[in-house]
Scaffold this motif. Structure first.
Motif, PDB file in Angstrom:
ATOM      1  N   ALA A 112       0.928  -1.227  -0.106  1.00  0.00           N
ATOM      2  CA  ALA A 112       0.048   0.008   0.009  1.00  0.00           C
ATOM      3  C   ALA A 112       0.798   1.251  -0.025  1.00  0.00           C
ATOM      4  CB  ALA A 112      -1.110  -0.057   1.287  1.00  0.00           C
ATOM      5  N   VAL A 113       2.068   1.196   0.776  1.00  0.00           N
ATOM      6  CA  VAL A 113       2.884   2.373   0.631  1.00  0.00           C
ATOM      7  C   VAL A 113       3.343   2.735  -0.784  1.00  0.00           C
ATOM      8  CG1 VAL A 113       5.239   3.156   1.548  1.00  0.00           C
ATOM      9  CG2 VAL A 113       3.683   2.035   2.986  1.00  0.00           C
ATOM     10  N   VAL A 114       3.835   1.512  -1.530  1.00  0.00           N
ATOM     11  CA  VAL A 114       4.418   1.513  -2.741  1.00  0.00           C
ATOM     12  C   VAL A 114       3.407   2.215  -3.639  1.00  0.00           C
ATOM     13  CG1 VAL A 114       4.996   0.355  -4.631  1.00  0.00           C
ATOM     14  CG2 VAL A 114       5.877   0.026  -2.605  1.00  0.00           C
ATOM     15  N   ASP A 115       1.987   1.982  -3.362  1.00  0.00           N
ATOM     16  CA  ASP A 115       1.031   2.597  -4.155  1.00  0.00           C
ATOM     17  C   ASP A 115       0.927   4.219  -4.005  1.00  0.00           C
ATOM     18  OD1 ASP A 115       0.037   0.358  -5.614  1.00  0.00           O
ATOM     19  OD2 ASP A 115      -1.513  -0.118  -4.110  1.00  0.00           O
ATOM     20  N   VAL A 116       1.174   4.482  -2.758  1.00  0.00           N
ATOM     21  CA  VAL A 116       1.004   5.880  -2.520  1.00  0.00           C
ATOM     22  C   VAL A 116       2.389   6.680  -3.038  1.00  0.00           C
ATOM     23  CG1 VAL A 116       1.428   7.445  -0.352  1.00  0.00           C
ATOM     24  CG2 VAL A 116      -0.085   5.476  -0.299  1.00  0.00           C
ATOM     25  N   PHE A 117       3.428   5.898  -3.138  1.00  0.00           N
ATOM     26  CA  PHE A 117       4.713   6.460  -3.583  1.00  0.00           C
ATOM     27  C   PHE A 117       4.527   6.723  -4.966  1.00  0.00           C
ATOM     28  CE2 PHE A 117       8.173   4.835  -0.482  1.00  0.00           C
ATOM     29  CZ  PHE A 117       7.655   5.758   0.402  1.00  0.00           C
ATOM     30  N   ALA A 118       3.802   5.573  -5.855  1.00  0.00           N
ATOM     31  CA  ALA A 118       3.407   5.794  -7.277  1.00  0.00           C
ATOM     32  C   ALA A 118       2.515   6.942  -7.459  1.00  0.00           C
ATOM     33  CB  ALA A 118       2.884   4.444  -7.857  1.00  0.00           C
ATOM     34  N   GLY A 119       1.726   7.171  -6.560  1.00  0.00           N
ATOM     35  CA  GLY A 119       0.702   8.306  -6.774  1.00  0.00           C
ATOM     36  C   GLY A 119       1.323   9.637  -6.726  1.00  0.00           C
ATOM     37  N   LEU A 120       2.654   9.598  -5.789  1.00  0.00           N
ATOM     38  CA  LEU A 120       3.167  10.996  -5.524  1.00  0.00           C
ATOM     39  C   LEU A 120       4.175  11.071  -6.857  1.00  0.00           C
ATOM     40  CD1 LEU A 120       4.336  10.287  -1.715  1.00  0.00           C
ATOM     41  CD2 LEU A 120       3.185  12.180  -2.823  1.00  0.00           C
ATOM     42  N   ALA A 121       4.584   9.969  -7.405  1.00  0.00           N
ATOM     43  CA  ALA A 121       5.433   9.885  -8.588  1.00  0.00           C
ATOM     44  C   ALA A 121       4.479  10.720  -9.655  1.00  0.00           C
ATOM     45  CB  ALA A 121       6.171   8.961  -8.883  1.00  0.00           C
ATOM     46  N   ARG A 122       3.346  10.335  -9.838  1.00  0.00           N
ATOM     47  CA  ARG A 122       2.630  10.820 -10.840  1.00  0.00           C
ATOM     48  C   ARG A 122       2.398  12.304 -10.647  1.00  0.00           C
ATOM     49  NH1 ARG A 122       0.602   5.612 -10.500  1.00  0.00           N
ATOM     50  NH2 ARG A 122      -1.052   6.300  -8.981  1.00  0.00           N
ATOM     51  N   LYS A 123       2.060  12.696  -9.616  1.00  0.00           N
ATOM     52  CA  LYS A 123       1.750  14.218  -9.107  1.00  0.00           C
ATOM     53  C   LYS A 123       3.062  15.392  -9.602  1.00  0.00           C
ATOM     54  CE  LYS A 123      -2.282  13.467  -7.449  1.00  0.00           C
ATOM     55  NZ  LYS A 123      -3.419  14.287  -8.003  1.00  0.00           N
ATOM     56  N   PHE A 124       4.137  14.729  -9.384  1.00  0.00           N
ATOM     57  CA  PHE A 124       5.129  15.647  -9.499  1.00  0.00           C
ATOM     58  C   PHE A 124       5.504  15.782 -11.012  1.00  0.00           C
ATOM     59  CE2 PHE A 124       6.343  14.059  -5.019  1.00  0.00           C
ATOM     60  CZ  PHE A 124       6.160  15.148  -4.462  1.00  0.00           C
ATOM     61  N   ASN A 125       6.002  17.047 -11.314  1.00  0.00           N
ATOM     62  CA  ASN A 125       6.440  17.384 -12.765  1.00  0.00           C
ATOM     63  C   ASN A 125       7.564  18.215 -12.800  1.00  0.00           C
ATOM     64  OD1 ASN A 125       6.239  17.541 -15.576  1.00  0.00           O
ATOM     65  ND2 ASN A 125       4.917  19.513 -15.395  1.00  0.00           N
ATOM     66  N   ARG A 128      13.104  15.761  -9.260  1.00  0.00           N
ATOM     67  CA  ARG A 128      13.625  14.506  -9.473  1.00  0.00           C
ATOM     68  C   ARG A 128      13.432  13.438  -8.228  1.00  0.00           C
ATOM     69  NH1 ARG A 128      20.278  15.706  -9.777  1.00  0.00           N
ATOM     70  NH2 ARG A 128      19.703  16.742  -7.790  1.00  0.00           N
ATOM     71  N   ILE A 129      13.116  12.277  -8.485  1.00  0.00           N
ATOM     72  CA  ILE A 129      12.756  11.482  -7.283  1.00  0.00           C
ATOM     73  C   ILE A 129      13.604  10.225  -7.492  1.00  0.00           C
ATOM     74  CG2 ILE A 129      10.367  12.077  -7.494  1.00  0.00           C
ATOM     75  CD1 ILE A 129       9.576   9.464  -9.003  1.00  0.00           C
ATOM     76  N   GLY A 130      13.790   9.636  -6.038  1.00  0.00           N
ATOM     77  CA  GLY A 130      14.549   8.313  -5.918  1.00  0.00           C
ATOM     78  C   GLY A 130      14.055   7.422  -4.916  1.00  0.00           C
ATOM     79  N   LEU A 131      14.493   6.227  -4.632  1.00  0.00           N
ATOM     80  CA  LEU A 131      13.636   5.533  -3.865  1.00  0.00           C
ATOM     81  C   LEU A 131      14.926   4.596  -3.199  1.00  0.00           C
ATOM     82  CD1 LEU A 131      11.585   3.855  -2.638  1.00  0.00           C
ATOM     83  CD2 LEU A 131      11.569   2.225  -4.724  1.00  0.00           C
ATOM     84  N   PRO A 143      18.596   6.107  -8.087  1.00  0.00           N
ATOM     85  CA  PRO A 143      18.828   7.538  -7.473  1.00  0.00           C
ATOM     86  C   PRO A 143      17.996   8.596  -8.136  1.00  0.00           C
ATOM     87  CG  PRO A 143      20.375   6.887  -9.465  1.00  0.00           C
ATOM     88  CD  PRO A 143      19.480   5.439  -9.272  1.00  0.00           C
ATOM     89  N   LEU A 144      18.228   9.680  -7.591  1.00  0.00           N
ATOM     90  CA  LEU A 144      17.453  10.861  -7.928  1.00  0.00           C
ATOM     91  C   LEU A 144      17.501  10.898  -9.562  1.00  0.00           C
ATOM     92  CD1 LEU A 144      18.456  13.521  -5.107  1.00  0.00           C
ATOM     93  CD2 LEU A 144      16.256  12.392  -5.395  1.00  0.00           C
ATOM     94  N   THR A 145      16.342  10.975 -10.440  1.00  0.00           N
ATOM     95  CA  THR A 145      16.070  11.039 -11.732  1.00  0.00           C
ATOM     96  C   THR A 145      15.035  11.551 -11.771  1.00  0.00           C
ATOM     97  OG1 THR A 145      16.212   9.831 -13.538  1.00  0.00           O
ATOM     98  CG2 THR A 145      15.050   8.742 -11.784  1.00  0.00           C
ATOM     99  N   ASP A 146      14.718  12.026 -13.290  1.00  0.00           N
ATOM    100  CA  ASP A 146      13.681  12.639 -13.800  1.00  0.00           C
ATOM    101  C   ASP A 146      13.166  11.659 -14.883  1.00  0.00           C
ATOM    102  OD1 ASP A 146      15.381  13.044 -15.785  1.00  0.00           O
ATOM    103  OD2 ASP A 146      15.305  14.960 -15.810  1.00  0.00           O
ATOM    104  N   ASP A 147      13.613  10.462 -14.831  1.00  0.00           N
ATOM    105  CA  ASP A 147      13.141   9.506 -15.816  1.00  0.00           C
ATOM    106  C   ASP A 147      11.861   8.692 -15.177  1.00  0.00           C
ATOM    107  OD1 ASP A 147      12.542   7.242 -17.711  1.00  0.00           O
ATOM    108  OD2 ASP A 147      14.632   6.712 -17.610  1.00  0.00           O
ATOM    109  N   TYR A 148      10.474   9.514 -15.320  1.00  0.00           N
ATOM    110  CA  TYR A 148       9.758   8.956 -14.672  1.00  0.00           C
ATOM    111  C   TYR A 148       9.025   7.614 -14.751  1.00  0.00           C
ATOM    112  CZ  TYR A 148       9.226  13.673 -12.775  1.00  0.00           C
ATOM    113  OH  TYR A 148       9.787  14.768 -12.231  1.00  0.00           O
ATOM    114  N   ALA A 149       9.230   7.166 -16.242  1.00  0.00           N
ATOM    115  CA  ALA A 149       9.038   5.676 -16.642  1.00  0.00           C
ATOM    116  C   ALA A 149       9.672   4.666 -15.996  1.00  0.00           C
ATOM    117  CB  ALA A 149       9.157   5.870 -18.153  1.00  0.00           C
ATOM    118  N   TYR A 150      11.085   4.866 -15.741  1.00  0.00           N
ATOM    119  CA  TYR A 150      11.875   4.056 -15.021  1.00  0.00           C
ATOM    120  C   TYR A 150      11.442   3.964 -13.605  1.00  0.00           C
ATOM    121  CZ  TYR A 150      15.671   1.601 -13.232  1.00  0.00           C
ATOM    122  OH  TYR A 150      16.551   0.817 -12.615  1.00  0.00           O
TER     123      TYR A 150
END
Length: 659
Positions: A112-125, A128-131, A143-150
């Motif tokens: 469920a946490v990962v689902d929330v993370f995915a929702g956050l990733a879709r909101k940002f434009n 850079r995000i990392g995990l 690492p921090l990246t702007d490759d949202y598909a990856y």
């Protein structure tokens, strides 16, 4: 140097050719205007006449050379010569690290946490995000990246692992290397260290907008090096906002020492906030909190800016124009007579000097580089996807690179050198030993590339079970295909860096891919035929804060050859050449101090091209080239006149033999 308007040289060359023809062709009217003079041979034989003729011819030759140089420099300047200068423009960005507690107490909630993370990733434009995931130890998933598909792909892999999908259990490998479990403070500290550049309190680089989304129930099991409160203070010192997500949100009482209360206090002390996982305000609140932080100026990825460089040409034009005028002044050409021998028209010679003065003024004004506001300079970039496939098996620390350095040292240097040569490209790093991993998705973040390159280490020696030189084939094929699908027009380069040593006992798979997937690159080989010893990587802390890896800390000793002494690794260039043939890339053996230029030329990376869209940079609109073109046109009649005068001069008299 390149020419922006190279086609200008074609009409310029045609004009010069016409002037040469006009200046050298004979005109019948010239003989009509001439008058016979008695005993001219006696006059021309006089020493004074011959000396004057030689001076006249010399000045005409000087005028001709100056005029030729003037025409050449103004013509090339009118074609607008440009050069490519690499710059690192400022970018305004935010960095968000998703930090996930993967301990046993979180197992029911992690999906469920990962689902929330995915929702956050879709909101940002644009952010850079990392995990990073942690239990007793932490690993960086990406690492921090702007490759949202990856990023979405990796988050889906995390969800599959937490849902127990077959074949996904390896996702958590590396999170149990420490002592204890659910070490929250250590995990948060590891996530803070994922931000490049911030090393301590007061670090100027730490003022970048940075946030951590920490998902944990704060149930500690074991003895951590750093408490949650200490990690929160570290975040505060580094100006990192912590947003806490608690899937349990259960306290056993109202005391401030309860897990949820401590987590809330820690997050809010950094300027962040606290949410229960099932709160409808969680995603919106975190996104709003992150977006309230000011974007800070950071050094962006290198870009190649097309800069006009006419300075030398215009300086040459000014000097040659002045020399032309000085030479013609010395020549003092006679006024041309009118048609049919009529007296010379008044002002005809004066107009010639007006023209010459205009030439000097035009090239002088052009040399000042006047410009109009509101223009742009087009930026260029190497619009490429570059994949570094790095061998991190134990043999890559064999000490036969340069003066006894590990082979990985050469790999680090070459990756950085290649990145410098390809400004604006997107880079990805795939490492392989027993298995292959994407260590860095495609990103223009060269700082992340440099950081990752600096910490490259071989696998822990104890875990080495034999490796294959083609272990990265499947992962590389997937990433190449994904890059092609997302950006079909962007060429893909592959740099394979290894020593060719095959220890798995099986023949390697063919490193062959669909046609068109690999547009260029190279296979780079490291090591010598004599080989080198390999230090063990224990994977344990060295006692000085560094890992006990092959590159950063002390070791237990050298790898042994079944009781026969220190094992030695030698390069297998035959296998490396086979890989290069399969990929259709050149093979280059790399030695310490080897030039990068020749290797890059063989790799066919292409030249920086004009970028589209927002690739322009504000600048003045240059008009020097129009002034240079005007000077070129005004200088053409001078060239024709000088050629006619040279052609009309009598030949030098021969000295008569004395009896």
């Amino acid at each position: 140097m390149e020419l922006m308007l190279w086609w200008v040289l074609l009409p310029a060359a045609a004009a010069v050719a016409w002037v040469v023809w006009a200046g050298l062709r004979r005109n019948g009217r010239e003989d009509v205007r001439r008058r016979p003079v008695a005993h001219a041979d006696r006059l021309t034989a006089l020493p004074e006449y011959q000396a004057a003729l030689r001076r006249h011819r010399r000045w005409l030759l000087v005028a001709g050379a100056a005029c030729a140089l003037l025409l050449a420099s103004t013509a090339v300047a009118a074609a607008r010569p440009v050069d490519v200068a690499t710059t690192r423009p400022e970018q305004h960005n935010r960095d968000i690290m998703l930090c996930l507690d993967a301990s046993g107490s979180m197992s029911d909630a992690d999906a469920a946490v990962v689902d929330v993370f995915a929702g956050l990733a879709r909101k940002f434009n644009g952010e850079r995000i990392g995990l990073t995931i942690f239990d007793s130890s932490a690993i960086q998933v990406f690492p921090l990246t702007d490759d949202y598909a990856y990023a979405q792909e990796q988050l889906q892999s995390a969800k599959d692992a937490f849902d127990g999908k077959p074949g996904s259990s390896g996702f958590l490998d590396g999170t149990w290397n420490g002592h204890g479990s659910s070490l929250i403070g250590d995990g948060l500290a590891s996530c803070l260290n994922s931000f490049q550049g911030a090393t301590g309190p007061g670090d100027a680089k730490a003022q970048r907008s940075r946030s951590v989304v920490l998902a944990t129930d704060n149930f500690l099991s074991g003895k951590a090096i750093m408490t949650l409160e200490q990690a929160a203070q570290l975040a505060k010192d580094r100006s990192v906002h912590v947003y806490a997500l608690n899937p349990g949100d259960v306290d056993y009482g109202a005391g401030a020492d309860q897990p949820g209360a401590r987590l809330r206090a820690a997050a809010e002390s950094t300027g962040g906030s606290y949410y229960s996982l099932d709160s409808p305000d969680a995603v919106a609140g975190i996104v709003a909190g992150v977006e309230k932080t000011e974007t800070a100026a950071i050094q962006g990825a290198p870009r190649a800016v097309m800069t006009e460089v006419p300075g030398v040409l215009l300086a040459t034009a000014v000097l040659s124009a002045l020399l032309l005028c000085a030479a013609l002044w010395q020549v003092q050409p006679p006024l041309r007579r009118g048609r049919h021998g009529t007296p010379p028209r008044r002002g005809q010679g004066r107009r010639a000097w007006f023209r010459r003065t205009a030439v000097v003024l035009l090239v002088g004004a052009a040399a000042l580089r006047p410009g109009l506001p509101g223009g742009t300079v087009q930026a260029a970039s190497t619009d490429l996807n570059v994949f570094f496939v790095v061998d991190t098996t134990t043999s890559m620390v064999a000490e036969d690179y340069g003066g006894g350095s590990p082979r990985l040292e050469g790999v680090r240097k070459d990756i950085k050198a290649i990145a410098e040569q390809l400004p604006g490209a997107r880079f990805s790093v795939i490492t392989f030993d027993t298995t292959a991993h994407v260590r860095m998705p495609l990103s223009t973040d060269t700082l992340a590339l440099e950081t990752l390159t600096d910490i490259l280490e071989p696998q822990v020696t104890t875990y080495a079970k034999g490796s294959s030189i083609s272990a990265a084939r499947q992962v590389l094929a997937e990433r190449l295909a994904a890059a092609r699908d997302s950006h079909p027009g962007r060429p893909r380069l592959v740099y394979y860096l290894g020593d060719g040593e095959q220890t798995s006992g099986k023949e390697p798979e063919a490193m062959a891919f669909d046609a068109g997937l690999v547009a260029g690159g190279a296979v780079l080989g490291y090591g010598t035929a004599e080989g080198g010893r390999m230090k063990e990587n224990t994977g344990l802390d060295a006692g000085d804060g560094s890992a006990g890896g092959a590159a950063t800390g002390p070791h237990r000793g050298y790898v042994q050859d079944n009781g026969a002494g220190d094992a030695r690794s030698v390069i297998d260039e035959g296998r490396l050449r086979t890989i290069s043939a399969q990929l259709g890339l050149p093979y280059v053996h790399r030695d310490a101090g080897g030039a990068v230029a020749e290797m890059m030329r063989q790799a066919r990376p292409g030249k920086p091209e004009h970028s589209d869209g927002d690739g322009s940079v504000a600048a003045l609109t240059e008009v020097y080239w129009l002034l240079a073109a005007g000077a070129f046109l005004l200088a053409l009649p001078e060239a024709a006149a000088v050629l006619r005068r040279l052609r009309g001069l009598p030949r030098p008299a021969r000295a008569e033999a004395t009896p």
